[in-house]
Every structure is written in C-alpha cells, then in structure tokens.
Design a protein around this motif. Structure first.
Motif, PDB file in Angstrom:
ATOM      1  N   ILE A 150       1.312  -1.408  -0.386  1.00 48.66           N
ATOM      2  CA  ILE A 150      -0.250   0.172   0.458  1.00 48.66           C
ATOM      3  C   ILE A 150       0.995   1.008   0.283  1.00 48.66           C
ATOM      4  O   ILE A 150       0.867   2.018  -0.635  1.00 48.66           O
ATOM      5  N   ALA A 151       1.835   0.897   0.918  1.00 49.81           N
ATOM      6  CA  ALA A 151       2.976   2.251   0.945  1.00 49.81           C
ATOM      7  C   ALA A 151       3.338   2.726  -0.619  1.00 49.81           C
ATOM      8  O   ALA A 151       3.477   3.494  -1.059  1.00 49.81           O
ATOM      9  N   ARG A 152       3.486   1.814  -0.931  1.00 48.77           N
ATOM     10  CA  ARG A 152       5.170   1.414  -2.105  1.00 48.77           C
ATOM     11  C   ARG A 152       3.464   2.236  -3.320  1.00 48.77           C
ATOM     12  O   ARG A 152       3.729   2.879  -4.090  1.00 48.77           O
ATOM     13  N   ASN A 153       2.603   2.011  -3.450  1.00 49.29           N
ATOM     14  CA  ASN A 153       1.323   2.575  -4.230  1.00 49.29           C
ATOM     15  C   ASN A 153       0.664   3.918  -4.258  1.00 49.29           C
ATOM     16  O   ASN A 153       1.169   4.828  -5.132  1.00 49.29           O
ATOM     17  N   ALA A 154       0.781   4.676  -2.674  1.00 50.37           N
ATOM     18  CA  ALA A 154       1.173   5.884  -2.611  1.00 50.37           C
ATOM     19  C   ALA A 154       1.575   6.490  -2.813  1.00 50.37           C
ATOM     20  O   ALA A 154       1.639   7.667  -3.741  1.00 50.37           O
ATOM     21  N   VAL A 155       2.998   6.302  -2.507  1.00 52.27           N
ATOM     22  CA  VAL A 155       4.119   6.828  -2.476  1.00 52.27           C
ATOM     23  C   VAL A 155       4.951   6.768  -4.374  1.00 52.27           C
ATOM     24  O   VAL A 155       4.992   7.804  -4.774  1.00 52.27           O
ATOM     25  N   ALA A 156       3.917   5.945  -5.049  1.00 52.11           N
ATOM     26  CA  ALA A 156       4.117   6.007  -6.477  1.00 52.11           C
ATOM     27  C   ALA A 156       3.511   7.382  -7.398  1.00 52.11           C
ATOM     28  O   ALA A 156       4.112   7.325  -8.467  1.00 52.11           O
ATOM     29  N   LYS A 157       2.552   7.569  -6.626  1.00 52.82           N
ATOM     30  CA  LYS A 157       1.644   8.788  -6.906  1.00 52.82           C
ATOM     31  C   LYS A 157       1.702   9.779  -6.302  1.00 52.82           C
ATOM     32  O   LYS A 157       1.629  11.221  -7.295  1.00 52.82           O
ATOM     33  N   THR A 158       2.160   9.861  -4.714  1.00 54.77           N
ATOM     34  CA  THR A 158       2.684  11.333  -4.534  1.00 54.77           C
ATOM     35  C   THR A 158       3.562  11.169  -3.261  1.00 54.77           C
ATOM     36  O   THR A 158       4.187  10.708  -3.694  1.00 54.77           O
ATOM     37  N   ALA A 159       3.762  12.201  -3.105  1.00 54.45           N
ATOM     38  CA  ALA A 159       5.337  12.810  -3.040  1.00 54.45           C
ATOM     39  C   ALA A 159       5.388  12.238  -1.622  1.00 54.45           C
ATOM     40  O   ALA A 159       4.137  11.977   0.019  1.00 54.45           O
ATOM     41  N   ILE A 160       6.878  11.583  -0.988  1.00 57.88           N
ATOM     42  CA  ILE A 160       7.130  10.229   0.177  1.00 57.88           C
ATOM     43  C   ILE A 160       6.208  11.382   1.943  1.00 57.88           C
ATOM     44  O   ILE A 160       5.323  11.349   2.530  1.00 57.88           O
ATOM     45  N   LYS A 161       6.196  13.499   1.504  1.00 53.44           N
ATOM     46  CA  LYS A 161       5.765  13.663   2.850  1.00 53.44           C
ATOM     47  C   LYS A 161       3.929  13.736   3.050  1.00 53.44           C
ATOM     48  O   LYS A 161       3.392  13.891   3.859  1.00 53.44           O
ATOM     49  N   ALA A 162       3.540  13.715   1.699  1.00 55.11           N
ATOM     50  CA  ALA A 162       2.321  14.307   1.650  1.00 55.11           C
ATOM     51  C   ALA A 162       1.568  13.388   2.275  1.00 55.11           C
ATOM     52  O   ALA A 162       0.081  12.684   2.579  1.00 55.11           O
ATOM     53  N   VAL A 163       1.812  11.719   1.782  1.00 56.38           N
ATOM     54  CA  VAL A 163       1.555  10.234   2.701  1.00 56.38           C
ATOM     55  C   VAL A 163       1.668  10.054   3.851  1.00 56.38           C
ATOM     56  O   VAL A 163       1.179  10.095   4.415  1.00 56.38           O
ATOM     57  N   ALA A 164       3.148  10.683   4.333  1.00 56.07           N
ATOM     58  CA  ALA A 164       3.259  10.259   6.232  1.00 56.07           C
ATOM     59  C   ALA A 164       3.300  11.516   6.633  1.00 56.07           C
ATOM     60  O   ALA A 164       3.296  11.552   7.917  1.00 56.07           O
ATOM     61  N   LEU A 165       2.452  12.563   6.464  1.00 54.65           N
ATOM     62  CA  LEU A 165       2.028  13.646   7.155  1.00 54.65           C
ATOM     63  C   LEU A 165       0.902  13.464   7.898  1.00 54.65           C
ATOM     64  O   LEU A 165       0.045  12.855   7.755  1.00 54.65           O
ATOM     65  N   ASN A 166       1.229  13.545   9.249  1.00 57.94           N
ATOM     66  CA  ASN A 166       0.274  13.250  10.419  1.00 57.94           C
ATOM     67  C   ASN A 166      -0.868  14.216  10.329  1.00 57.94           C
ATOM     68  O   ASN A 166      -0.520  15.455  10.826  1.00 57.94           O
ATOM     69  N   ARG A 167      -1.646  14.146  10.266  1.00 63.49           N
ATOM     70  CA  ARG A 167      -2.580  15.456  10.331  1.00 63.49           C
ATOM     71  C   ARG A 167      -3.003  15.459  11.645  1.00 63.49           C
ATOM     72  O   ARG A 167      -3.626  16.728  12.257  1.00 63.49           O
ATOM     73  N   ASP A 168      -3.053  14.485  12.905  1.00 62.42           N
ATOM     74  CA  ASP A 168      -3.151  14.976  14.468  1.00 62.42           C
ATOM     75  C   ASP A 168      -2.108  15.785  14.577  1.00 62.42           C
ATOM     76  O   ASP A 168      -2.520  17.165  15.356  1.00 62.42           O
ATOM     77  N   ALA A 169      -1.154  16.327  14.251  1.00 59.90           N
ATOM     78  CA  ALA A 169      -0.083  16.980  14.433  1.00 59.90           C
ATOM     79  C   ALA A 169      -0.472  18.528  13.851  1.00 59.90           C
ATOM     80  O   ALA A 169      -0.426  19.209  14.489  1.00 59.90           O
ATOM     81  N   VAL A 170      -0.980  18.094  12.436  1.00 56.20           N
ATOM     82  CA  VAL A 170      -1.603  19.281  11.776  1.00 56.20           C
ATOM     83  C   VAL A 170      -2.629  20.283  12.736  1.00 56.20           C
ATOM     84  O   VAL A 170      -2.176  21.448  12.977  1.00 56.20           O
ATOM     85  N   ALA A 171      -3.445  19.407  13.592  1.00 55.90           N
ATOM     86  CA  ALA A 171      -4.660  20.147  13.878  1.00 55.90           C
ATOM     87  C   ALA A 171      -3.503  20.564  15.096  1.00 55.90           C
ATOM     88  O   ALA A 171      -4.561  21.226  15.671  1.00 55.90           O
ATOM     89  N   ARG A 172      -2.976  19.180  16.053  1.00 55.29           N
ATOM     90  CA  ARG A 172      -2.488  20.104  17.680  1.00 55.29           C
ATOM     91  C   ARG A 172      -2.159  21.384  17.759  1.00 55.29           C
ATOM     92  O   ARG A 172      -1.598  21.865  18.740  1.00 55.29           O
ATOM     93  N   LEU A 173      -1.102  21.422  16.566  1.00 55.85           N
ATOM     94  CA  LEU A 173       0.305  22.439  16.361  1.00 55.85           C
ATOM     95  C   LEU A 173      -0.584  23.579  15.610  1.00 55.85           C
ATOM     96  O   LEU A 173      -0.846  24.339  14.287  1.00 55.85           O
ATOM     97  N   THR A 174      -0.344  24.953  17.040  1.00 55.47           N
ATOM     98  CA  THR A 174      -1.599  26.302  16.306  1.00 55.47           C
ATOM     99  C   THR A 174      -0.764  27.523  16.528  1.00 55.47           C
ATOM    100  O   THR A 174       0.666  27.220  16.934  1.00 55.47           O
ATOM    101  N   HIS A 175      -1.532  28.193  15.489  1.00 52.78           N
ATOM    102  CA  HIS A 175      -0.097  29.046  15.380  1.00 52.78           C
ATOM    103  C   HIS A 175      -0.209  30.387  16.895  1.00 52.78           C
ATOM    104  O   HIS A 175      -1.294  31.930  16.309  1.00 52.78           O
TER     105      HIS A 175
END
Length: 450
Positions: free
Chosen positions: A25-50
């Motif tokens: 699954i990881a291979r299939n995802a990274v074949a079409k999408t940048a590794i950072k976009a696949v690995a991005l942790n949405r929980d961390a994004v929501a938690r870290l505010t400005h």
C-alpha cells in the motif's frame, strides 16, 4: 569477511516485501504522491496552532529569495521593530544588500588571508580543500553579523535596495569564486618560486579593487552617506538630514551587540558542556569579532531564550531547519511525518549521533518571536519569524514544538544578563578551536534558499 548480495538474500527481500500488505500500500501511494504528503500526520497538524501566551511584536515577513542570507536577515530583523517604533511607522526594513556587499568583500579578504596562512599546505590536503570549497558562501554566523554591523553600520532598505544578484546570488558567487581560486593559485605559485611575505601581501592587496568592482557590478555600491527622511503612520513628514551608515546605526539601533553572547547545545562526545569554543578559519572581518560559542546544557540555553521573549525581546537562533518541517504549513514538529510505519523500520537517531554521523548540522538562522508557556511555566511551542516570504505558515511565521527545539535547535544569541555569572566568566578564558568542518560552523556555508 565481506558478503555479497546473493540470490538467496535477494529472494528473502522480495518475499518479505510481498508478504506485507502495508508495504505494498505504501509503495502504491508513494508511486503517485510525494512521500511527505503520504506521511503527513494530520493529528500533529491539527494540534500545532499559531497561538502563543507570549508574543513579541514584529513586522511583516521578509524574503531572502534565492540566497543564503538567512543569518543576515535574522540579525537585521532583531532591529527593525524597535526602529519602526522610533520612527512612528507601521513597517520598516533595513538593507540586507548593504551588509551583503561588505560581507562578500570582507570574506574575500578573509579567504585570501587564509590562503597566505596556509601556503605550505599541499594540494589535496583536507584543510586546503575546505578553504577552496566555498570561499565566498552566502552563509554566516551571529558573530560575523555583529562584526559587520560594528564596522559598517546599517542603512534603510531604500538607501541600498535589492538587486537581481542579491536576491539570486548563484551567478555572482560562482564568478567571484572563480576569481578567488585563480588568486589562490597565483599566490601559491608565487610562494613556490620564493616570493617574500611582503610581496605576497602586496599581491593580495592588489586584488581588492577587482573584487570590489565585481561586487559593485552585481550589488551596486554601498552608500557612504544618504539623506534620511520619512513619513510616519499619521502622514507627518520628518527629515533627519545626511547620515552615514554608522551614524544611522548609532542613532536608531538600540540592540547592544556587545551584550549578546552565543550559546550552543552540542551533545557530541567530542565536546564538553560549559566550555567556550571557536571555529578555526571561520569568519569574515579580519580583526573583527571572532566566532565564540559557549556550549551549555539545553536547560540553560532554553531558560535564557524564554526569559528574553518573556521580556519582549526576539532571539536570533540557528537550527537544522529541514528536519520534520513542512514549509507550506509552517510547522516544525518531531511527529509531523510518520515515515517509520511506511517503511516498517526504525529511523531513530539521537542528537549526538546525528551530529557525529553527519545526519544533522546547522542549516538556517531565524528569529524566535513568541513562546507558549503552560500552567507549570514550561514552554509548549515557539513562534518563529522566518525569511522565506509570507506564503507559508502564518503569513510567513512558523510554529515549532518544544520537542523540536530540543532536537534540532543548536544556537542562540542571548543577552548576558540572562546567564549565570559563572558561565559568563568562562568566555573570558581561552577558546577551544574546532575544525573548520565541524557541524557547529556549518551555518556559515549556507548557499541557497531551501
């Protein structure tokens, strides 16, 4: 005894991969999408505010463009808010191009002096190779910034605005590097034929007008004086007359450079805490402020940094910016990318080991302009003023978790009064010289915008 990648070993690798559905699954995802976009942790994004409990007033984000002047932008950004308040204007920016000109000329002279000091180094030696690798890099350290300001002062941006080459410095750097390597070859050849030290010094000095001309072609000539006048935010006109850069600096810059010292946190086994260091062959202004670090525990470095921000003062710092950072989101968080589940393997390496084994070093300088302190008085996250324009993060400002601070922040410039007297006393003693290629000197080699 060395082993090769034989058929049995390769078959085991294929079978292991085929048996793991997550790997496929990881291979299939990274074949079409940048590794950072696949690995991005949405929980961390929501938690870290400005948002922050303590916030230093700043201007709008600045942009170093395609140059490695982060250390210079960060240094000048320490000055501009208090200058804006003094002038009664909403926004104000100092000329980065002005200091860039003098930094380049000083670095060229510094490089040539280093060549004269190493004339007996054989071609191919590590030291000579190091000196020749980047004789006129864009990067720099805090003490190099302070040395420039003390010698040349500062000017408003309108007195020496940006040029094509200040914003995109690669061509200028390449051509001036060619000239400096040519000069190094000629000086070493003259030494080999028996030229005296005074003759070699005269030969070096004769090169300076050509280097000045090259810089003036790319950056323009720095003003020796300028007419300073402005309108404040209420549209009132002010004229301060003709000022030199030194006079402008003395009158409008209130930061006391002599009251700032550089702390580093470097846990390498080759270094000791509570020890003052310098970097051999690193600098810009001959006879100016030397590179000087005090290596301290993280708790000491962080306490001084937090105290300054709580007092309403921004803090210049150096870090390894590319690790666990998303530029568009403006977030720096150890949990921001989840690479290990994608690869099914550990990627853990401690701070000391990252430095020892080349996985981390200082790559970028910015300014800390805020801190979010919890009920117990401990920092949760930090506000970062960057110099990459206003497109990412919070209009160019970034959020850094305290855990990221611990792992990837290496250097701060803080006021002496926030340090214990016994630590300050250490800076009065001899400095331990580190090799030119030490990771604590790497910020001076930054060459372009990440």
């Amino acid at each position: 005894m060395k082993t090769s990648l034989n058929d049995e070993a390769l078959a085991h690798c294929r079978a292991t991969f085929a048996a793991d559905p997550v790997a496929r699954i990881a291979r299939n995802a990274v074949a079409k999408t940048a590794i950072k976009a696949v690995a991005l942790n949405r929980d961390a994004v929501a938690r870290l505010t400005h948002t922050y409990s303590h916030h230093v007033k700043t201007g709008k984000s600045t942009a170093q463009n395609a140059s490695g002047r982060c250390w210079m932008f960060a240094g000048l950004n320490l000055f501009r808010t208090q200058i804006a308040e003094k002038l009664g204007v909403e926004e104000f920016e100092l000329s980065q191009n002005y200091l860039m000109f003098w930094d380049k000329l000083e670095k060229a002279n510094y490089f040539l002096e280093n060549i004269l000091a190493t004339l007996d180094e054989p071609v191919g030696s590590r030291l000579l190779d190091w000196l020749l690798a980047s004789p006129l890099q864009d990067g720099g350290q805090w003490d190099m910034f302070a040395a420039l300001v003390k010698k040349y002062g500062v000017v408003p941006k309108e007195a020496m605005p940006e040029t094509e080459s200040s914003s995109r410095s690669a061509d200028m750097n390449a051509l001036m590097t060619l000239k400096l390597r040519q000069a190094a070859a000629e000086l070493r050849a003259a030494h080999a034929t028996g030229a005296s030290a005074s003759a070699l010094q005269a030969q070096k000095d004769a090169l300076l007008p050509a280097l000045y001309r090259m810089l003036a072609t790319h950056l323009g000539e720095p003003p020796t004086e300028f007419l300073w006048q402005w309108r404040d935010k209420d549209k009132n006109f002010h004229r301060d007359g003709i000022l030199t850069p030194e006079q402008f600096c003395k009158k409008y810059v209130t930061v006391e450079l002599d009251e700032l010292v550089c702390l580093i946190h470097c846990p390498q086994t080759t270094k000791s805490y509570n020890t003052p260091y310098t970097i051999a062959y690193l600098g810009n202004v001959i006879g100016g402020q030397p590179i000087q670090y005090l290596n301290v525990e993280m708790a000491t470095l962080k306490a001084a940094t937090q105290a300054m921000i709580q007092a309403g003062k921004p803090v210049w710092f150096g870090c390894d910016v590319g690790k666990q950072m998303d530029r568009d989101l403006g977030l720096m968080d150890l949990e921001l990318f989840e690479y290990e589940p994608l690869y099914g393997t550990s990627l853990e390496l401690g701070k000391a080991a990252r430095l020892d084994y080349g996985q981390s070093l200082m790559t970028h300088a910015m300014v800390l302009t805020g801190v979010d302190i919890d009920e117990a008085g401990a920092p949760r996250k930090w506000r970062v003023e960057n110099s990459w324009g206003d497109k990412g993060g919070d209009q160019g400002f970034m959020a850094m978790t305290d855990a990221w601070f611990d792992e990837y922040l290496y250097e701060v410039a803080v006021e002496k009064k926030y340090l214990p007297k016994e630590l300050l006393a250490l800076l009065e003693g001899p400095l331990v010289a580190l090799d030119p290629w030490d990771p604590m000197g790497s910020l001076a080699l930054a060459s372009e915008l990440l």
